[in-house]
Design a protein around this motif. Sequence first.
Motif, PDB file in Angstrom:
ATOM      1  N   LYS A   1      -7.732 -32.435  46.302  1.00 32.64           N
ATOM      2  CA  LYS A   1      -6.291 -32.371  45.991  1.00 32.64           C
ATOM      3  C   LYS A   1      -5.946 -33.324  44.865  1.00 32.64           C
ATOM      4  O   LYS A   1      -5.060 -33.055  44.048  1.00 32.64           O
TER       5      LYS A   1
ATOM      6  N   ASP B   1      -6.889 -31.883  41.510  1.00 32.11           N
ATOM      7  CA  ASP B   1      -5.976 -30.813  41.099  1.00 32.11           C
ATOM      8  C   ASP B   1      -4.547 -31.309  40.875  1.00 32.11           C
ATOM      9  O   ASP B   1      -3.664 -30.524  40.557  1.00 32.11           O
TER      10      ASP B   1
ATOM     11  N   ILE C   1      -2.453 -32.388  43.089  1.00 37.35           N
ATOM     12  CA  ILE C   1      -1.544 -32.136  44.209  1.00 37.35           C
ATOM     13  C   ILE C   1      -1.122 -33.463  44.835  1.00 37.35           C
ATOM     14  O   ILE C   1       0.011 -33.639  45.245  1.00 37.35           O
TER      15      ILE C   1
ATOM     16  N   ALA D   1      -2.853 -26.605  35.715  1.00 40.02           N
ATOM     17  CA  ALA D   1      -2.828 -25.310  36.405  1.00 40.02           C
ATOM     18  C   ALA D   1      -3.618 -24.243  35.653  1.00 40.02           C
ATOM     19  O   ALA D   1      -4.096 -23.289  36.254  1.00 40.02           O
TER      20      ALA D   1
ATOM     21  N   TYR E   1      -7.605 -24.080  42.648  1.00 37.36           N
ATOM     22  CA  TYR E   1      -7.859 -24.710  43.938  1.00 37.36           C
ATOM     23  C   TYR E   1      -7.793 -23.675  45.036  1.00 37.36           C
ATOM     24  O   TYR E   1      -6.830 -22.923  45.136  1.00 37.36           O
TER      25      TYR E   1
ATOM     26  N   PRO F   1      -7.656 -23.666  48.949  1.00 36.91           N
ATOM     27  CA  PRO F   1      -7.528 -24.557  50.104  1.00 36.91           C
ATOM     28  C   PRO F   1      -8.339 -24.056  51.285  1.00 36.91           C
ATOM     29  O   PRO F   1      -8.887 -22.956  51.248  1.00 36.91           O
TER      30      PRO F   1
ATOM     31  N   MET G   1      -0.843 -13.648  41.644  1.00 38.27           N
ATOM     32  CA  MET G   1      -0.276 -15.000  41.727  1.00 38.27           C
ATOM     33  C   MET G   1      -1.093 -16.008  40.924  1.00 38.27           C
ATOM     34  O   MET G   1      -0.552 -16.985  40.420  1.00 38.27           O
ATOM     35  N   GLY G   2      -2.392 -15.750  40.775  1.00 36.77           N
ATOM     36  CA  GLY G   2      -3.229 -16.628  39.965  1.00 36.77           C
ATOM     37  C   GLY G   2      -2.802 -16.694  38.507  1.00 36.77           C
ATOM     38  O   GLY G   2      -3.141 -17.632  37.790  1.00 36.77           O
TER      39      GLY G   2
ATOM     40  N   LYS H   1       0.202 -17.077  37.594  1.00 36.19           N
ATOM     41  CA  LYS H   1       1.468 -17.818  37.544  1.00 36.19           C
ATOM     42  C   LYS H   1       1.526 -18.843  36.403  1.00 36.19           C
ATOM     43  O   LYS H   1       2.537 -18.904  35.702  1.00 36.19           O
ATOM     44  N   PRO H   2       0.483 -19.641  36.182  1.00 33.20           N
ATOM     45  CA  PRO H   2       0.580 -20.645  35.111  1.00 33.20           C
ATOM     46  C   PRO H   2       0.779 -20.021  33.727  1.00 33.20           C
ATOM     47  O   PRO H   2       1.209 -20.713  32.806  1.00 33.20           O
TER      48      PRO H   2
ATOM     49  N   ARG I   1      -7.868 -14.889  43.337  1.00 32.45           N
ATOM     50  CA  ARG I   1      -6.684 -15.521  42.758  1.00 32.45           C
ATOM     51  C   ARG I   1      -7.089 -16.714  41.885  1.00 32.45           C
ATOM     52  O   ARG I   1      -6.613 -16.874  40.763  1.00 32.45           O
TER      53      ARG I   1
ATOM     54  N   GLN J   1      -6.857 -17.189  37.536  1.00 32.18           N
ATOM     55  CA  GLN J   1      -6.284 -18.356  36.854  1.00 32.18           C
ATOM     56  C   GLN J   1      -7.101 -18.740  35.620  1.00 32.18           C
ATOM     57  O   GLN J   1      -6.676 -19.579  34.839  1.00 32.18           O
TER      58      GLN J   1
END
Lengths: 242, 347
Positions: free
Chosen positions: A46, A49, A51, A70, A75, A77, A94-95, A97-98, A142, A146
Amino acid sequence: MMLEVRGVSVSYGSREALKDVSFEVRENEVLGVIGPNGAGKTTLLKCIDGIIKPKKGKILVDGEENREIAKRISYVPQISESVPSVLVFDAVLMGRKPYMSWRPSYNDIERTWEVIDMLGIDAMRRLAELSGGERQKVIIARALAQEPEILLLDEPTSNLDIKHQVEIMDLLKKQERKTIIAMHDLNMAVRYCDRLLMLNKGRVYSCGGKEILSEESIREVYGINAKIKKDEDGIWIIPGIP
Amino acid sequence: MEEPNERRIKEVLKSNDAREQYREHIRRKVLFITACTIALMLVFLLSLMIGPSDISLSQIFDPVNHEAYTIIAHIRLPRALAAMVGGAGLSIAGVVMQSVLRNDLASPYTLGISHAASFGAALSIAVLGPELYFTPIAAFVSSLVAVFVMIALAKYKGATAETMVLTGVALGSLYTGGLTAIKYFSTDEELAAITFWQFGDLSRASWQEIAIMFLCFLFILIFFILNSWNYNAMEYGDDVAKSLGVNAERVRISGMLFSSFITAVIVSFVGIIGFIGLVVPHIVRRVLGEDALYLLPASCIAGALLLLSADTASRTLFSPIILPVGILTSFLGAPLFIYLILTGRRR
């Protein structure tokens, strides 16, 4: 591209989860992070990344901090029971998104299809109705959508049957990216990782090739006796044998 | 053994098939929104036509028919517009609250904002008297105070979904207590005025108030739609959202702030209309799935449709008695709430 973790410390309240952790990943290799529960494996991932912010120390990607993390690091989880009831396609999308503005572009959709075709997953099923192994493949898809330079995975094969474990690990090995995997299964780690990072109580116990797994280090870090066997197929860790 | 080429062709065909299925899936969403829009237009016309004196369709568009014009311009049109803006606004507030709090039961009604508005209105009625136009302002200020307390606590304790839900519930209970205390010490007239205010009533809103509601609604809708993929990312939990580059705390706080704000505006002008903000997002989620980019516009239309239909029904069903629409929506909402508990999914 290289990843440097320099003197990172993290605490939760008064408990120190990571103490002065340093290592580097230069090559496209699979680095296995091993160590008992509570050793700080998840916290380390984390932290890399972004987080969790470290209390001390730095995470440098190509010598810089916090640069478009991102788009460069993805990552995965620990396998979670609660997932939104979305289509597999939307979960992989969704991957992207960035890279999105306020909605996915044509390019984002195309990239998503490429990853879905590459992994051979069924795009039109619901994420919630998949089995653990299939779901994990979608989450990895996903992460790949990215287009990261570094993949981080937290116990990607826990709770999976042996077929899915091998499938997931082969898939990750095939990516030829910088990959950091937190693992419990030492035999899997020896089989699939190029290097190992052994954590004990938040500190780096040792870092290096497979040879760092010895009867002595296992006894010291995990507190159990184990026998290590070598033959033409590789190294075997047999726990519980004095 | 298959030829490698043949296998490749099969794979491409299979993938084209999946693409076609996905496009079909998107078309279904658009179709649902279109169908709701058409239904909304029909109900809108109907709501202008029916009432104590029936007006025919041709009379609506007849510029020289003064009687019809007066009824429509002063009574039915503002009421219908208030219903549509109110229904749409409460619904998008519900969609965003449920997303950022990852909680199916989050809504403007369940998180205490409506209670705060009631408390403010009751306080103003008890102290300043029932006639003043301060009532909506007091209701609005009181709900904003609740929102800021919730957000300040969340900032202090970390803006997790749990903190915000629990704070909302606690505030709701606190304001209910305050409201009961005010009622206890009120005179009969004040008590009547407070009770009357609490029933959502769409005929209350003036043209200016409808304009204010609409502008706030429009601004917040655009903000929400621009953030819809952030809300989608929040569905996977804060860690994943952060790893995708989403500032989870900021998205949660701004989402809560704006959804509470639009709720406060609507409740202040038309009173409490329970359950629309809970029911509509749920119905639409069942049909369309989770994608906020479609969920938000679809909930707008469906919310407007539902509240306008409920209001039209409440003023014509027992004519000449006009039921406050809040009573009807609560009757509608309670069975659904129980249904949700029985069929509860995920989270």
